[in-house]
Motif scaffolding. Structure first.
Motif, PDB file in Angstrom:
ATOM      1  N   ILE A  42     -80.268   8.845  26.395  1.00 27.57           N
ATOM      2  CA  ILE A  42     -78.874   8.812  25.981  1.00 27.57           C
ATOM      3  C   ILE A  42     -78.122   8.234  27.169  1.00 27.57           C
ATOM      4  O   ILE A  42     -78.238   8.724  28.298  1.00 27.57           O
ATOM      5  CB  ILE A  42     -78.321  10.198  25.601  1.00 27.57           C
ATOM      6  CG1 ILE A  42     -79.062  10.736  24.380  1.00 27.57           C
ATOM      7  CG2 ILE A  42     -76.815  10.106  25.320  1.00 27.57           C
ATOM      8  CD1 ILE A  42     -78.665  12.133  23.960  1.00 27.57           C
ATOM      9  N   VAL A  43     -77.403   7.152  26.906  1.00 31.72           N
ATOM     10  CA  VAL A  43     -76.638   6.473  27.945  1.00 31.72           C
ATOM     11  C   VAL A  43     -75.176   6.850  27.753  1.00 31.72           C
ATOM     12  O   VAL A  43     -74.661   6.863  26.633  1.00 31.72           O
ATOM     13  CB  VAL A  43     -76.847   4.948  27.875  1.00 31.72           C
ATOM     14  CG1 VAL A  43     -76.024   4.238  28.943  1.00 31.72           C
ATOM     15  CG2 VAL A  43     -78.324   4.606  28.043  1.00 31.72           C
ATOM     16  N   THR A  44     -74.514   7.157  28.861  1.00 34.98           N
ATOM     17  CA  THR A  44     -73.115   7.585  28.819  1.00 34.98           C
ATOM     18  C   THR A  44     -72.265   6.697  29.712  1.00 34.98           C
ATOM     19  O   THR A  44     -72.765   6.055  30.642  1.00 34.98           O
ATOM     20  CB  THR A  44     -72.979   9.044  29.296  1.00 34.98           C
ATOM     21  OG1 THR A  44     -73.531   9.153  30.621  1.00 34.98           O
ATOM     22  CG2 THR A  44     -73.693  10.004  28.363  1.00 34.98           C
ATOM     23  N   THR A  45     -70.986   6.682  29.408  1.00 41.43           N
ATOM     24  CA  THR A  45     -70.021   6.020  30.275  1.00 41.43           C
ATOM     25  C   THR A  45     -68.689   6.728  30.094  1.00 41.43           C
ATOM     26  O   THR A  45     -68.524   7.559  29.190  1.00 41.43           O
ATOM     27  CB  THR A  45     -69.927   4.503  29.981  1.00 41.43           C
ATOM     28  OG1 THR A  45     -69.264   3.855  31.072  1.00 41.43           O
ATOM     29  CG2 THR A  45     -69.230   4.211  28.673  1.00 41.43           C
ATOM     30  N   LEU A  46     -67.744   6.404  30.939  1.00 42.93           N
ATOM     31  CA  LEU A  46     -66.408   6.993  30.891  1.00 42.93           C
ATOM     32  C   LEU A  46     -65.415   5.847  30.993  1.00 42.93           C
ATOM     33  O   LEU A  46     -65.332   5.181  32.018  1.00 42.93           O
ATOM     34  CB  LEU A  46     -66.240   7.983  32.049  1.00 42.93           C
ATOM     35  CG  LEU A  46     -64.982   8.821  32.110  1.00 42.93           C
ATOM     36  CD1 LEU A  46     -64.853   9.706  30.873  1.00 42.93           C
ATOM     37  CD2 LEU A  46     -64.982   9.683  33.363  1.00 42.93           C
ATOM     38  N   SER A  47     -64.711   5.602  29.903  1.00 43.37           N
ATOM     39  CA  SER A  47     -63.781   4.476  29.847  1.00 43.37           C
ATOM     40  C   SER A  47     -62.415   4.979  29.405  1.00 43.37           C
ATOM     41  O   SER A  47     -62.302   5.612  28.355  1.00 43.37           O
ATOM     42  CB  SER A  47     -64.307   3.426  28.858  1.00 43.37           C
ATOM     43  OG  SER A  47     -63.399   2.361  28.730  1.00 43.37           O
ATOM     44  N   GLY A  48     -61.399   4.712  30.213  1.00 48.12           N
ATOM     45  CA  GLY A  48     -60.053   5.149  29.873  1.00 48.12           C
ATOM     46  C   GLY A  48     -59.945   6.660  29.734  1.00 48.12           C
ATOM     47  O   GLY A  48     -59.159   7.159  28.932  1.00 48.12           O
ATOM     48  N   GLY A  49     -60.745   7.394  30.488  1.00 46.92           N
ATOM     49  CA  GLY A  49     -60.730   8.850  30.443  1.00 46.92           C
ATOM     50  C   GLY A  49     -61.457   9.440  29.247  1.00 46.92           C
ATOM     51  O   GLY A  49     -61.426  10.640  29.033  1.00 46.92           O
ATOM     52  N   ALA A  72     -65.954   0.036  31.690  1.00 50.51           N
ATOM     53  CA  ALA A  72     -66.107   1.061  32.724  1.00 50.51           C
ATOM     54  C   ALA A  72     -66.822   0.548  33.969  1.00 50.51           C
ATOM     55  O   ALA A  72     -66.513   0.961  35.083  1.00 50.51           O
ATOM     56  CB  ALA A  72     -66.849   2.263  32.157  1.00 50.51           C
ATOM     57  N   GLY A  73     -67.810  -0.313  33.777  1.00 46.92           N
ATOM     58  CA  GLY A  73     -68.559  -0.828  34.912  1.00 46.92           C
ATOM     59  C   GLY A  73     -69.557   0.164  35.500  1.00 46.92           C
ATOM     60  O   GLY A  73     -70.137  -0.089  36.555  1.00 46.92           O
ATOM     61  N   VAL A  74     -69.752   1.292  34.824  1.00 47.92           N
ATOM     62  CA  VAL A  74     -70.720   2.305  35.261  1.00 47.92           C
ATOM     63  C   VAL A  74     -71.383   2.903  34.027  1.00 47.92           C
ATOM     64  O   VAL A  74     -70.794   2.920  32.942  1.00 47.92           O
ATOM     65  CB  VAL A  74     -70.069   3.438  36.092  1.00 47.92           C
ATOM     66  CG1 VAL A  74     -69.538   2.914  37.420  1.00 47.92           C
ATOM     67  CG2 VAL A  74     -68.969   4.136  35.315  1.00 47.92           C
ATOM     68  N   PHE A  75     -72.603   3.394  34.206  1.00 49.55           N
ATOM     69  CA  PHE A  75     -73.259   4.108  33.114  1.00 49.55           C
ATOM     70  C   PHE A  75     -74.277   5.099  33.665  1.00 49.55           C
ATOM     71  O   PHE A  75     -74.806   4.932  34.762  1.00 49.55           O
ATOM     72  CB  PHE A  75     -73.914   3.152  32.108  1.00 49.55           C
ATOM     73  CG  PHE A  75     -74.961   2.224  32.650  1.00 49.55           C
ATOM     74  CD1 PHE A  75     -76.316   2.566  32.610  1.00 49.55           C
ATOM     75  CD2 PHE A  75     -74.624   0.987  33.173  1.00 49.55           C
ATOM     76  CE1 PHE A  75     -77.286   1.703  33.085  1.00 49.55           C
ATOM     77  CE2 PHE A  75     -75.589   0.115  33.650  1.00 49.55           C
ATOM     78  CZ  PHE A  75     -76.934   0.470  33.609  1.00 49.55           C
ATOM     79  N   GLY A  76     -74.492   6.153  32.887  1.00 47.86           N
ATOM     80  CA  GLY A  76     -75.480   7.170  33.221  1.00 47.86           C
ATOM     81  C   GLY A  76     -76.597   7.127  32.197  1.00 47.86           C
ATOM     82  O   GLY A  76     -76.364   6.841  31.024  1.00 47.86           O
ATOM     83  N   VAL A  77     -77.800   7.421  32.633  1.00 45.84           N
ATOM     84  CA  VAL A  77     -78.968   7.423  31.757  1.00 45.84           C
ATOM     85  C   VAL A  77     -79.615   8.800  31.836  1.00 45.84           C
ATOM     86  O   VAL A  77     -79.975   9.246  32.932  1.00 45.84           O
ATOM     87  CB  VAL A  77     -79.990   6.351  32.173  1.00 45.84           C
ATOM     88  CG1 VAL A  77     -81.208   6.388  31.258  1.00 45.84           C
ATOM     89  CG2 VAL A  77     -79.357   4.963  32.196  1.00 45.84           C
ATOM     90  N   SER A  78     -79.738   9.465  30.695  1.00 38.96           N
ATOM     91  CA  SER A  78     -80.468  10.736  30.604  1.00 38.96           C
ATOM     92  C   SER A  78     -81.748  10.458  29.840  1.00 38.96           C
ATOM     93  O   SER A  78     -81.711  10.140  28.646  1.00 38.96           O
ATOM     94  CB  SER A  78     -79.628  11.788  29.874  1.00 38.96           C
ATOM     95  OG  SER A  78     -78.457  12.102  30.599  1.00 38.96           O
TER      96      SER A  78
END
Length: 184
Positions: free
Chosen positions: A44-51, A88-94
């Motif tokens: 599951i890939v996550t990001t945070l964009s505009g809060g 966002a320019g960032v992402f997390g991978v679980s």
């Protein structure tokens, strides 16, 4: 140049597999069946964009380079997640463990509401403030270093800024359109 079975004795056994070697017309259905034979891990890939937190189940994840440390994900251009992760320019991978099928299915569903989407899933915030799943066997956080055109997907390359292993359970695997578990 056509070669006879005598020139390739391994093809001359008359196995039922011969029919499987006959090329079928190349279309999307055939292509999906062929590449579906390659088992993949599930993330599951996550990001945070505009809060706002965004998340998506991704099986098209791969390590890319050791120097520098790079991974890649492929994101369908029409997915809501696509614009969010590029912005966002960032992402997390679980990387999910074999008990992560329910979460994988939930985050694979298109059009689900973003508000409260993590309420059912134990998670924490990583170094970059991204949601990372506690059900993961390992997590990574990345800063986007490049985006490449990949047809109906974008190939998003990320420089790894953190990597952690958590649980010693087998990973969740997806193959031929089904979730699989690795044999012990």
């Amino acid at each position: 140049m056509h070669q006879s079975a005598a020139e390739h004795p391994e093809d001359a056994e008359g196995n039922a597999g011969d029919a499987a070697r006959t090329p079928s017309p190349l279309d999307e259905v055939t292509f999906r069946k062929v590449v579906g034979r390659f088992p993949t891990g599930v993330t599951i890939v996550t990001t945070l964009s505009g809060g706002v937190d965004h998340a998506m189940t991704v099986s098209s994840f791969a390590s890319l380079s050791l120097d520098p440390l790079l991974v890649l994900i492929c994101v369908e251009k029409i997915a809501r997640f696509h614009d969010a992760v590029l912005d966002a320019g960032v992402f997390g991978v679980s990387i999910l463990g074999e008990d992560g099928e329910e979460a994988s299915r939930a985050f694979a569903r298109r059009g689900r509401t973003l508000e409260g989407q993590f309420d059912r899933w134990s998670h924490r915030r990583g170094t970059l403030g991204l949601a990372l799943f506690d059900a993961a066997v390992a997590t990574l956080e990345c800063r986007t270093t490049a985006v490449h055109d990949g047809g109906d997907h974008s190939i998003v390359v990320g420089g790894v800024v953190s990597a952690r292993m958590f649980r010693a359970v087998p990973p969740l695997v997806y193959e031929q359109g089904r979730y699989r578990r690795m044999a012990p």
